[in-house]
Design a protein around this motif. Sequence first.
Motif, PDB file in Angstrom:
ATOM      1  N   GLU A 165       0.830  -1.197   0.000  1.00  0.00           N
ATOM      2  CA  GLU A 165       0.000   0.000   0.000  1.00  0.00           C
ATOM      3  C   GLU A 165       0.871   1.256   0.000  1.00  0.00           C
ATOM      4  O   GLU A 165       0.611   2.216  -0.739  1.00  0.00           O
ATOM      5  CB  GLU A 165      -0.894  -0.025   1.239  1.00  0.00           C
ATOM      6  CG  GLU A 165      -2.139   0.800   1.149  1.00  0.00           C
ATOM      7  CD  GLU A 165      -3.088   0.487   2.284  1.00  0.00           C
ATOM      8  OE1 GLU A 165      -4.296   0.635   2.079  1.00  0.00           O
ATOM      9  OE2 GLU A 165      -2.620   0.104   3.379  1.00  0.00           O
ATOM     10  N   ARG A 166       1.909   1.234   0.821  1.00  0.00           N
ATOM     11  CA  ARG A 166       2.823   2.381   0.938  1.00  0.00           C
ATOM     12  C   ARG A 166       3.551   2.628  -0.381  1.00  0.00           C
ATOM     13  O   ARG A 166       3.718   3.766  -0.818  1.00  0.00           O
ATOM     14  CB  ARG A 166       3.814   2.112   2.072  1.00  0.00           C
ATOM     15  CG  ARG A 166       4.624   3.320   2.496  1.00  0.00           C
ATOM     16  CD  ARG A 166       5.229   3.124   3.884  1.00  0.00           C
ATOM     17  NE  ARG A 166       5.968   1.878   4.013  1.00  0.00           N
ATOM     18  CZ  ARG A 166       5.601   0.855   4.809  1.00  0.00           C
ATOM     19  NH1 ARG A 166       4.497   0.933   5.530  1.00  0.00           N
ATOM     20  NH2 ARG A 166       6.324  -0.235   4.881  1.00  0.00           N
ATOM     21  N   TYR A 167       3.972   1.538  -1.027  1.00  0.00           N
ATOM     22  CA  TYR A 167       4.694   1.692  -2.291  1.00  0.00           C
ATOM     23  C   TYR A 167       3.790   2.316  -3.356  1.00  0.00           C
ATOM     24  O   TYR A 167       4.203   3.235  -4.079  1.00  0.00           O
ATOM     25  CB  TYR A 167       5.227   0.346  -2.791  1.00  0.00           C
ATOM     26  CG  TYR A 167       5.961   0.498  -4.102  1.00  0.00           C
ATOM     27  CD1 TYR A 167       7.298   0.897  -4.118  1.00  0.00           C
ATOM     28  CD2 TYR A 167       5.312   0.345  -5.323  1.00  0.00           C
ATOM     29  CE1 TYR A 167       7.962   1.097  -5.319  1.00  0.00           C
ATOM     30  CE2 TYR A 167       5.965   0.551  -6.518  1.00  0.00           C
ATOM     31  CZ  TYR A 167       7.288   0.928  -6.507  1.00  0.00           C
ATOM     32  OH  TYR A 167       7.941   1.149  -7.691  1.00  0.00           O
ATOM     33  N   PHE A 168       2.576   1.826  -3.491  1.00  0.00           N
ATOM     34  CA  PHE A 168       1.655   2.359  -4.499  1.00  0.00           C
ATOM     35  C   PHE A 168       1.373   3.841  -4.243  1.00  0.00           C
ATOM     36  O   PHE A 168       1.307   4.636  -5.176  1.00  0.00           O
ATOM     37  CB  PHE A 168       0.353   1.554  -4.503  1.00  0.00           C
ATOM     38  CG  PHE A 168       0.376   0.400  -5.473  1.00  0.00           C
ATOM     39  CD1 PHE A 168      -0.388   0.425  -6.623  1.00  0.00           C
ATOM     40  CD2 PHE A 168       1.188  -0.699  -5.244  1.00  0.00           C
ATOM     41  CE1 PHE A 168      -0.355  -0.628  -7.525  1.00  0.00           C
ATOM     42  CE2 PHE A 168       1.225  -1.760  -6.128  1.00  0.00           C
ATOM     43  CZ  PHE A 168       0.451  -1.732  -7.283  1.00  0.00           C
ATOM     44  N   TYR A 223      16.247  -4.866  -9.426  1.00  0.00           N
ATOM     45  CA  TYR A 223      15.480  -5.083 -10.654  1.00  0.00           C
ATOM     46  C   TYR A 223      15.787  -4.011 -11.693  1.00  0.00           C
ATOM     47  O   TYR A 223      15.815  -4.285 -12.899  1.00  0.00           O
ATOM     48  CB  TYR A 223      13.977  -5.114 -10.352  1.00  0.00           C
ATOM     49  CG  TYR A 223      13.465  -6.484  -9.987  1.00  0.00           C
ATOM     50  CD1 TYR A 223      12.949  -7.336 -10.958  1.00  0.00           C
ATOM     51  CD2 TYR A 223      13.529  -6.949  -8.676  1.00  0.00           C
ATOM     52  CE1 TYR A 223      12.481  -8.601 -10.631  1.00  0.00           C
ATOM     53  CE2 TYR A 223      13.068  -8.216  -8.338  1.00  0.00           C
ATOM     54  CZ  TYR A 223      12.544  -9.035  -9.318  1.00  0.00           C
ATOM     55  OH  TYR A 223      12.089 -10.297  -8.995  1.00  0.00           O
ATOM     56  N   LYS A 224      16.033  -2.790 -11.241  1.00  0.00           N
ATOM     57  CA  LYS A 224      16.401  -1.721 -12.171  1.00  0.00           C
ATOM     58  C   LYS A 224      17.709  -2.065 -12.891  1.00  0.00           C
ATOM     59  O   LYS A 224      17.837  -1.872 -14.098  1.00  0.00           O
ATOM     60  CB  LYS A 224      16.557  -0.399 -11.420  1.00  0.00           C
ATOM     61  CG  LYS A 224      15.239   0.280 -11.080  1.00  0.00           C
ATOM     62  CD  LYS A 224      15.483   1.599 -10.357  1.00  0.00           C
ATOM     63  CE  LYS A 224      14.173   2.297 -10.032  1.00  0.00           C
ATOM     64  NZ  LYS A 224      14.381   3.555  -9.281  1.00  0.00           N
ATOM     65  N   LYS A 225      18.679  -2.578 -12.129  1.00  0.00           N
ATOM     66  CA  LYS A 225      19.969  -2.971 -12.730  1.00  0.00           C
ATOM     67  C   LYS A 225      19.764  -4.108 -13.729  1.00  0.00           C
ATOM     68  O   LYS A 225      20.370  -4.140 -14.802  1.00  0.00           O
ATOM     69  CB  LYS A 225      20.941  -3.397 -11.637  1.00  0.00           C
ATOM     70  CG  LYS A 225      21.407  -2.253 -10.752  1.00  0.00           C
ATOM     71  CD  LYS A 225      22.306  -2.758  -9.633  1.00  0.00           C
ATOM     72  CE  LYS A 225      22.708  -1.627  -8.683  1.00  0.00           C
ATOM     73  NZ  LYS A 225      23.502  -2.122  -7.529  1.00  0.00           N
ATOM     74  N   TYR A 226      18.898  -5.055 -13.355  1.00  0.00           N
ATOM     75  CA  TYR A 226      18.606  -6.184 -14.236  1.00  0.00           C
ATOM     76  C   TYR A 226      17.974  -5.703 -15.541  1.00  0.00           C
ATOM     77  O   TYR A 226      18.365  -6.115 -16.634  1.00  0.00           O
ATOM     78  CB  TYR A 226      17.677  -7.161 -13.513  1.00  0.00           C
ATOM     79  CG  TYR A 226      17.109  -8.254 -14.387  1.00  0.00           C
ATOM     80  CD1 TYR A 226      17.847  -9.389 -14.676  1.00  0.00           C
ATOM     81  CD2 TYR A 226      15.816  -8.156 -14.926  1.00  0.00           C
ATOM     82  CE1 TYR A 226      17.327 -10.404 -15.473  1.00  0.00           C
ATOM     83  CE2 TYR A 226      15.293  -9.155 -15.718  1.00  0.00           C
ATOM     84  CZ  TYR A 226      16.046 -10.282 -15.982  1.00  0.00           C
ATOM     85  OH  TYR A 226      15.533 -11.274 -16.772  1.00  0.00           O
ATOM     86  N   THR A 281       9.511  -8.001  -5.968  1.00  0.00           N
ATOM     87  CA  THR A 281       9.931  -6.957  -6.908  1.00  0.00           C
ATOM     88  C   THR A 281       9.996  -5.598  -6.218  1.00  0.00           C
ATOM     89  O   THR A 281      10.957  -4.844  -6.388  1.00  0.00           O
ATOM     90  CB  THR A 281       8.963  -6.893  -8.100  1.00  0.00           C
ATOM     91  OG1 THR A 281       8.913  -8.159  -8.741  1.00  0.00           O
ATOM     92  CG2 THR A 281       9.413  -5.849  -9.113  1.00  0.00           C
ATOM     93  N   ILE A 282       8.961  -5.286  -5.442  1.00  0.00           N
ATOM     94  CA  ILE A 282       8.927  -4.006  -4.724  1.00  0.00           C
ATOM     95  C   ILE A 282      10.064  -3.897  -3.719  1.00  0.00           C
ATOM     96  O   ILE A 282      10.728  -2.860  -3.605  1.00  0.00           O
ATOM     97  CB  ILE A 282       7.553  -3.827  -4.033  1.00  0.00           C
ATOM     98  CG1 ILE A 282       6.484  -3.529  -5.082  1.00  0.00           C
ATOM     99  CG2 ILE A 282       7.591  -2.706  -2.998  1.00  0.00           C
ATOM    100  CD1 ILE A 282       5.080  -3.549  -4.548  1.00  0.00           C
ATOM    101  N   ASP A 283      10.320  -4.986  -3.002  1.00  0.00           N
ATOM    102  CA  ASP A 283      11.372  -4.982  -1.981  1.00  0.00           C
ATOM    103  C   ASP A 283      12.780  -4.916  -2.582  1.00  0.00           C
ATOM    104  O   ASP A 283      13.725  -4.525  -1.904  1.00  0.00           O
ATOM    105  CB  ASP A 283      11.262  -6.234  -1.092  1.00  0.00           C
ATOM    106  CG  ASP A 283      10.058  -6.181  -0.160  1.00  0.00           C
ATOM    107  OD1 ASP A 283       9.527  -5.070   0.054  1.00  0.00           O
ATOM    108  OD2 ASP A 283       9.654  -7.243   0.349  1.00  0.00           O
ATOM    109  N   SER A 284      12.893  -5.324  -3.853  1.00  0.00           N
ATOM    110  CA  SER A 284      14.225  -5.384  -4.481  1.00  0.00           C
ATOM    111  C   SER A 284      14.284  -4.526  -5.735  1.00  0.00           C
ATOM    112  O   SER A 284      14.944  -4.883  -6.715  1.00  0.00           O
ATOM    113  CB  SER A 284      14.569  -6.842  -4.842  1.00  0.00           C
ATOM    114  OG  SER A 284      14.379  -7.702  -3.762  1.00  0.00           O
TER     115      SER A 284
END
Length: 224
Positions: free
Chosen positions: A46-49, A135-138, A128-131
């Motif tokens: 919820e916080r991420y969104f 994931y951006k680097k990937y 995905t949210i936690d990492s």
Amino acid sequence: QYSDLMYMELDMDDPATMLGGLALMNMKGGKKLKDLYTADEYARLERYFKDSLKMPLSFFERIKPSVAGALLYPKMMPCKTVSGVEEQLMKLAKQDKKEIKGLETMAFQASVFDSIPYEKQAEELLKTIDSLQQYKKYFDAMLTVYKSQRINDIEKMFSDEKFGMSDNPEILLYNRNRNWVKQLKAIMQKQSIFAGVGAGHLVGKQGLIELLRKEGYTVRAVAN
């Protein structure tokens, strides 16, 4: 310009396809995202969104976690303005007055994701949210190997246990590849086409390139 028409995974220029897809984004059986997470996990989501996507999670309460995950892709891209490959291909097709057709229906694609347990999808979304930085680097590395046409490296990245599709390749890729080759064999006998599909469908022994070669077609790369 040498093709009679364009095939994509979906018939992207058909409004009915896209509108029909909206109804298929939700989970079956009345499930909600809250049903798939602990209170702490749901609060993180919820916080991420709210903070990163500037959208209340309540808008997506019944959405399939894998569909919610697609909303994160722009956050992983290094460019400020994200424009999908599909969008650019559609522009070119319209410029040349080429018809666009789909290899699959939206209902079929929805059924593909329904076959992966929602609990597993929910786990992947939270991971995905936690990492996100990893994931951006990937994604950055994936864009580099894709643009440089290093197909063996693309295959390795899609098989990556941390970021790839190693858990469900049969469902997400291989079954669909075999179905597409059956369709393409019939289509290509009648017309010259341009077919645009996701990069993951091209690679490996069960990828479209090798499957088409097994059927006797000559497949060669065109320099980027």
